[in-house]
Design an enzyme around this catalytic site. Structure first.
Site, PDB file in Angstrom:
ATOM      1  N   TYR A   1       5.437  -7.493  16.102  1.00 14.86           N
ATOM      2  CA  TYR A   1       5.494  -6.306  15.235  1.00 14.86           C
ATOM      3  C   TYR A   1       6.157  -5.143  15.983  1.00 14.86           C
ATOM      4  O   TYR A   1       7.110  -4.540  15.500  1.00 14.86           O
ATOM      5  CB  TYR A   1       4.073  -5.930  14.816  1.00 14.86           C
ATOM      6  CG  TYR A   1       3.971  -4.740  13.886  1.00 14.86           C
ATOM      7  CD1 TYR A   1       4.444  -4.807  12.580  1.00 14.86           C
ATOM      8  CD2 TYR A   1       3.368  -3.555  14.314  1.00 14.86           C
ATOM      9  CE1 TYR A   1       4.325  -3.728  11.722  1.00 14.86           C
ATOM     10  CE2 TYR A   1       3.245  -2.472  13.455  1.00 14.86           C
ATOM     11  CZ  TYR A   1       3.724  -2.557  12.156  1.00 14.86           C
ATOM     12  OH  TYR A   1       3.609  -1.487  11.301  1.00 14.86           O
TER      13      TYR A   1
ATOM     14  N   PHE B   1       0.840  -1.204   0.000  1.00  9.78           N
ATOM     15  CA  PHE B   1       0.000   0.000   0.000  1.00  9.78           C
ATOM     16  C   PHE B   1       0.879   1.260   0.000  1.00  9.78           C
ATOM     17  O   PHE B   1       0.884   2.031  -0.977  1.00  9.78           O
ATOM     18  CB  PHE B   1      -0.933  -0.088   1.224  1.00  9.78           C
ATOM     19  CG  PHE B   1      -1.565   1.198   1.654  1.00  9.78           C
ATOM     20  CD1 PHE B   1      -2.160   2.049   0.733  1.00  9.78           C
ATOM     21  CD2 PHE B   1      -1.593   1.547   3.006  1.00  9.78           C
ATOM     22  CE1 PHE B   1      -2.752   3.242   1.140  1.00  9.78           C
ATOM     23  CE2 PHE B   1      -2.191   2.732   3.424  1.00  9.78           C
ATOM     24  CZ  PHE B   1      -2.758   3.581   2.485  1.00  9.78           C
TER      25      PHE B   1
ATOM     26  N   ASP C   1      10.197  -6.565  -3.478  1.00 10.15           N
ATOM     27  CA  ASP C   1       9.062  -7.068  -2.694  1.00 10.15           C
ATOM     28  C   ASP C   1       8.948  -8.570  -2.902  1.00 10.15           C
ATOM     29  O   ASP C   1       9.173  -9.050  -4.011  1.00 10.15           O
ATOM     30  CB  ASP C   1       7.770  -6.358  -3.172  1.00 10.15           C
ATOM     31  CG  ASP C   1       6.682  -6.369  -2.120  1.00 10.15           C
ATOM     32  OD1 ASP C   1       6.258  -7.464  -1.724  1.00 10.15           O
ATOM     33  OD2 ASP C   1       6.262  -5.273  -1.697  1.00 10.15           O
TER      34      ASP C   1
END
Ligand SMILES: NC(=O)c1ccc[n+]([C@@H]2O[C@H](COP(=O)([O-])OP(=O)(O)OC[C@H]3O[C@@H](n4cnc5c(N)ncnc54)[C@H](O)[C@@H]3O)[C@@H](O)[C@H]2O)c1
Length: 326
Positions: free
Chosen positions: A146, A12, A32
């Protein structure tokens, strides 16, 4: 022509950054492994001579031939659904991945900018959050994979800056939204809009009094661009300080989409932060930056994007949620 490597370039935020650097006349290399990204986000750039795509896992050794002026490290699963599904990869890309980027930057004499997050503040005891607050993170809770990866990422980046004299920048990104978010990524905005489009009730977790602050993607990209070109090596919050409760936000989405559905309540997940609002004094002073796009305008553009997606995307989203629940 300046050359920039953007890891997570098919995601995104990464794809919007690719667009911006192309617009500024750079040679852009997107890297990526497509674990949460989508090649369709950058498909339109493939015909350009100043765009390249490397399908590669940043947590493995990385090599790019030729010069590099800048490296932007945006590769990382970013939503709770993603990092709960792939916790080890999340820790690896925030540790091995950034280590690889910093090593490459030293060889190329490039400047590195890393995507950090408001999650480094955990469930904050200070409100609004400024960059001098050290945070309140549970390292062994479900979000620890995370939050701690991002905290480590900041620490190693700062160590390369102080020990090796590498040029580094750290952006702490607060909730950002816009076209190319995935309907099934579990973040509150696509979840609400997806439910409204499928004619389902909108799920609020907890009593909905927890707050978030949503920044439109173009504003974020402008802040990142300014930070990269600045000479400031310490963390800078980039986000929109317009704070709203999740319940009020759900009501805004109901109004925007015109759905006849209502808000329903489910139990709050573990360690869900109760409040989020960036203090952007530093960004204003150092970068002359503040957000320009109102929530009404940003939501309208984002809703139009989601509405334009084919129906199967909507139901893929619903299926994904069922899968994650099991
Ligand atoms: N969107 C937000 O609101 C937000 C807020 C705070 C921080 N961030 C950070 O910004 C970055 C981008 O987030 P996003 O919202 O665009 O998420 P995203 O999932 O859309 O993008 C992440 C991209 O990284 C790629 N990736 C993941 N692991 C990889 C690996 N090992 N090797 C190569 N590529 C890999 C994915 O395939 C994906 O394309 C992340 O680092 C995230 O932590 C985002």
């Amino acid at each position: 022509m300046k050359r920039v490597l953007i890891t997570g370039g098919a995601g995104f935020l990464g794809s919007h950054l690719c667009d911006r650097f192309i617009k500024e006349g750079y040679h852009v290399i997107a890297m990526d492994n497509l674990i949460t990204g989508d090649i369709r986000n950058i498909e339109h750039l493939f015909p350009l001579p100043n765009f390249e795509f490397y399908h590669h896992d940043v947590s493995k050794f990385i090599h790019v031939s030729g010069d590099l002026d800048y490296i932007l490290h945006f590769a990382s699963p970013a939503s709770p659904i993603d990092y709960l599904k792939i916790p080890i990869q999340t820790l690896k890309v925030g540790s091995l991945g950034i280590h690889n980027c910093l090593g490459l930057a030293r060889v190329k004499n490039a400047r590195v900018l890393i995507a950090s997050t408001s999650e480094v503040y955990g469930d904050p005891a200070v409100h609004p959050q400024n960059e001098d607050y050290w945070g309140n993170v549970n390292p062994v809770g479900p979000r620890g994979v995370y939050d701690e990866a991002k905290r480590f990422q900041e620490a190693i980046t700062m160590a390369y800056h102080t020990y090796h004299g590498l040029e580094t920048r750290i952006v702490r990104i607060f909730n950002t939204y816009g076209p190319r978010m995935r309907l099934n990524d579990g973040r509150v905005l696509p979840a609400f809009i997806g439910q409204a489009l499928r004619g389902e009730d909108l799920t609020v977790f907890g009593d909905g009094s927890q707050t978030r602050s949503f920044c439109y993607v173009d504003d974020l990209v402008e802040g990142i661009y300014r930070l990269l070109l600045s000479d400031y090596a310490y963390p800078v919050n980039i986000g929109n300080p317009g704070e709203i409760t999740i319940r009020e936000f759900g009501e805004e989405i109901i109004k925007l989409t015109g759905t006849k559905q209502k808000l329903i309540v489910k139990p709050l997940p573990t360690d869900d932060p109760k409040q989020r609002k960036p203090d952007i004094t530093r960004a204003k002073e150092i970068l002359g930056w503040e957000p320009k796009v109102s929530r009404a305008e940003g939501l309208r553009i984002t809703y139009d994007y989601f509405r334009s997606l084919p129906d199967e995307e909507l139901y893929k989203a619903a299926y994904h949620r069922e899968f994650v629940k099991k």
